[in-house]
Design a protein around this motif. Structure first.
Motif, PDB file in Angstrom:
ATOM      1  N   ALA A  62       0.813  -1.211   0.000  1.00  0.00           N
ATOM      2  CA  ALA A  62       0.000   0.000   0.000  1.00  0.00           C
ATOM      3  C   ALA A  62       0.852   1.269   0.000  1.00  0.00           C
ATOM      4  O   ALA A  62       0.455   2.274  -0.588  1.00  0.00           O
ATOM      5  CB  ALA A  62      -0.937  -0.005   1.207  1.00  0.00           C
ATOM      6  N   CYS A  63       2.009   1.202   0.653  1.00  0.00           N
ATOM      7  CA  CYS A  63       2.823   2.417   0.775  1.00  0.00           C
ATOM      8  C   CYS A  63       4.256   2.060   1.142  1.00  0.00           C
ATOM      9  O   CYS A  63       4.496   1.118   1.888  1.00  0.00           O
ATOM     10  CB  CYS A  63       2.221   3.321   1.856  1.00  0.00           C
ATOM     11  N   VAL A  64       5.173   2.826   0.603  1.00  0.00           N
ATOM     12  CA  VAL A  64       6.564   2.831   1.057  1.00  0.00           C
ATOM     13  C   VAL A  64       6.875   4.292   1.362  1.00  0.00           C
ATOM     14  O   VAL A  64       6.620   5.160   0.532  1.00  0.00           O
ATOM     15  CB  VAL A  64       7.547   2.323  -0.014  1.00  0.00           C
ATOM     16  N   THR A  65       7.377   4.542   2.531  1.00  0.00           N
ATOM     17  CA  THR A  65       7.750   5.903   2.879  1.00  0.00           C
ATOM     18  C   THR A  65       9.107   5.900   3.561  1.00  0.00           C
ATOM     19  O   THR A  65       9.535   4.870   4.078  1.00  0.00           O
ATOM     20  CB  THR A  65       6.676   6.569   3.774  1.00  0.00           C
ATOM     21  N   ALA A  66       9.767   7.034   3.515  1.00  0.00           N
ATOM     22  CA  ALA A  66      11.090   7.158   4.134  1.00  0.00           C
ATOM     23  C   ALA A  66      11.083   8.349   5.075  1.00  0.00           C
ATOM     24  O   ALA A  66      10.471   9.380   4.793  1.00  0.00           O
ATOM     25  CB  ALA A  66      12.160   7.330   3.062  1.00  0.00           C
ATOM     26  N   ILE A  67      11.780   8.187   6.191  1.00  0.00           N
ATOM     27  CA  ILE A  67      11.854   9.237   7.207  1.00  0.00           C
ATOM     28  C   ILE A  67      13.319   9.472   7.553  1.00  0.00           C
ATOM     29  O   ILE A  67      14.054   8.530   7.839  1.00  0.00           O
ATOM     30  CB  ILE A  67      11.091   8.812   8.477  1.00  0.00           C
ATOM     31  N   ASP A  68      13.717  10.727   7.551  1.00  0.00           N
ATOM     32  CA  ASP A  68      15.052  11.105   7.998  1.00  0.00           C
ATOM     33  C   ASP A  68      14.956  11.395   9.488  1.00  0.00           C
ATOM     34  O   ASP A  68      14.260  12.317   9.914  1.00  0.00           O
ATOM     35  CB  ASP A  68      15.518  12.344   7.227  1.00  0.00           C
ATOM     36  N   ASN A  69      15.628  10.601  10.293  1.00  0.00           N
ATOM     37  CA  ASN A  69      15.577  10.763  11.747  1.00  0.00           C
ATOM     38  C   ASN A  69      16.512  11.846  12.265  1.00  0.00           C
ATOM     39  O   ASN A  69      16.586  12.068  13.470  1.00  0.00           O
ATOM     40  CB  ASN A  69      15.897   9.427  12.430  1.00  0.00           C
ATOM     41  N   GLY A  70      17.219  12.504  11.386  1.00  0.00           N
ATOM     42  CA  GLY A  70      18.044  13.637  11.784  1.00  0.00           C
ATOM     43  C   GLY A  70      19.506  13.298  11.993  1.00  0.00           C
ATOM     44  O   GLY A  70      19.911  12.140  12.048  1.00  0.00           O
ATOM     45  N   LEU A  71      20.283  14.344  12.107  1.00  0.00           N
ATOM     46  CA  LEU A  71      21.727  14.193  12.250  1.00  0.00           C
ATOM     47  C   LEU A  71      22.120  13.581  13.589  1.00  0.00           C
ATOM     48  O   LEU A  71      23.141  12.914  13.692  1.00  0.00           O
ATOM     49  CB  LEU A  71      22.404  15.558  12.087  1.00  0.00           C
ATOM     50  N   GLU A  72      21.306  13.798  14.620  1.00  0.00           N
ATOM     51  CA  GLU A  72      21.644  13.279  15.950  1.00  0.00           C
ATOM     52  C   GLU A  72      21.646  11.750  15.964  1.00  0.00           C
ATOM     53  O   GLU A  72      22.550  11.127  16.504  1.00  0.00           O
ATOM     54  CB  GLU A  72      20.654  13.797  17.003  1.00  0.00           C
ATOM     55  N   THR A  73      20.619  11.152  15.403  1.00  0.00           N
ATOM     56  CA  THR A  73      20.543   9.688  15.377  1.00  0.00           C
ATOM     57  C   THR A  73      21.319   9.106  14.206  1.00  0.00           C
ATOM     58  O   THR A  73      21.694   7.944  14.235  1.00  0.00           O
ATOM     59  CB  THR A  73      19.092   9.199  15.292  1.00  0.00           C
ATOM     60  N   ASN A  74      21.490   9.925  13.153  1.00  0.00           N
ATOM     61  CA  ASN A  74      22.240   9.525  11.962  1.00  0.00           C
ATOM     62  C   ASN A  74      21.646   8.293  11.280  1.00  0.00           C
ATOM     63  O   ASN A  74      22.369   7.454  10.748  1.00  0.00           O
ATOM     64  CB  ASN A  74      23.719   9.307  12.294  1.00  0.00           C
ATOM     65  N   THR A  75      20.302   8.182  11.322  1.00  0.00           N
ATOM     66  CA  THR A  75      19.619   7.059  10.681  1.00  0.00           C
ATOM     67  C   THR A  75      18.431   7.554   9.856  1.00  0.00           C
ATOM     68  O   THR A  75      17.947   8.669  10.046  1.00  0.00           O
ATOM     69  CB  THR A  75      19.080   6.042  11.712  1.00  0.00           C
ATOM     70  N   MET A  76      17.996   6.693   8.974  1.00  0.00           N
ATOM     71  CA  MET A  76      16.765   6.894   8.213  1.00  0.00           C
ATOM     72  C   MET A  76      15.966   5.607   8.295  1.00  0.00           C
ATOM     73  O   MET A  76      16.540   4.523   8.410  1.00  0.00           O
ATOM     74  CB  MET A  76      17.059   7.241   6.761  1.00  0.00           C
TER      75      MET A  76
END
Length: 163
Positions: free
Chosen positions: A55-69
């Motif tokens: 139904a959906c694929v989405t991506a989230i940038d968790n920010g520089l502090e966590t350094n993950t997506m």
């Protein structure tokens, strides 16, 4: 099929590395990038599950502090009327000038073609093995990925002020 029954099937098939999160309104599974394609193939092909709709694929940038997506997949089995959310966490930058990378699932669900292109366009996630990974919402000459937390908007685009 309940979330816990689906989880039991997946951990029996793929081992205990799958992380289970149930404290949210919608429970989800976090899987390793290296297992993503095999798990998705199993979810679609196993007759007890038959997740026939991505139904959906989405991506989230968790920010520089966590350094993950995060790349999040919402799956539905239309005939069995059950849903599942999968999440893959990747480093923001694999190295100097390298973008985060996840294997494509476009060969499993054709709708992933468009969803993955959107995640690439807006967040900069690379989908390895995607048949046509190019921008889908922004012009082909756009600089950067506007939903990344480190995105710097250009002053102008083709002579038009953007700020």
């Amino acid at each position: 099929m309940t979330f816990s029954e689906i989880t039991d099937l997946l951990t029996a098939q793929f081992g205990p590395d799958i992380q289970i999160t149930t404290q949210n309104l919608q429970p989800y599974l976090t899987v390793k990038t290296s297992q993503l394609v095999d798990i998705c193939q199993f979810l679609r092909d196993d007759e007890r599950l038959f997740f026939d709709l991505l139904a959906c694929v989405t991506a989230i940038d968790n920010g520089l502090e966590t350094n993950t997506m995060d790349v999040i997949y919402n799956l539905t089995s239309i005939p069995y009327e059950h849903n599942l959310m999968l999440k893959v966490m990747v480093p923001r930058n694999a190295g100097a000038r390298q973008w985060p990378s996840v294997p494509s699932v476009a060969h499993i669900w054709r709708t992933a073609d468009w969803h993955e292109r959107e995640a690439f366009d807006l967040v900069g996630i690379q989908f390895e093995g995607h048949p046509d990974l190019r921008r889908i919402l922004l012009p082909t000459d756009w600089v950067g990925h506007p939903l990344r937390t480190d995105y710097q908007e250009e002053e102008q685009y083709h002579g038009i002020k953007t700020k």
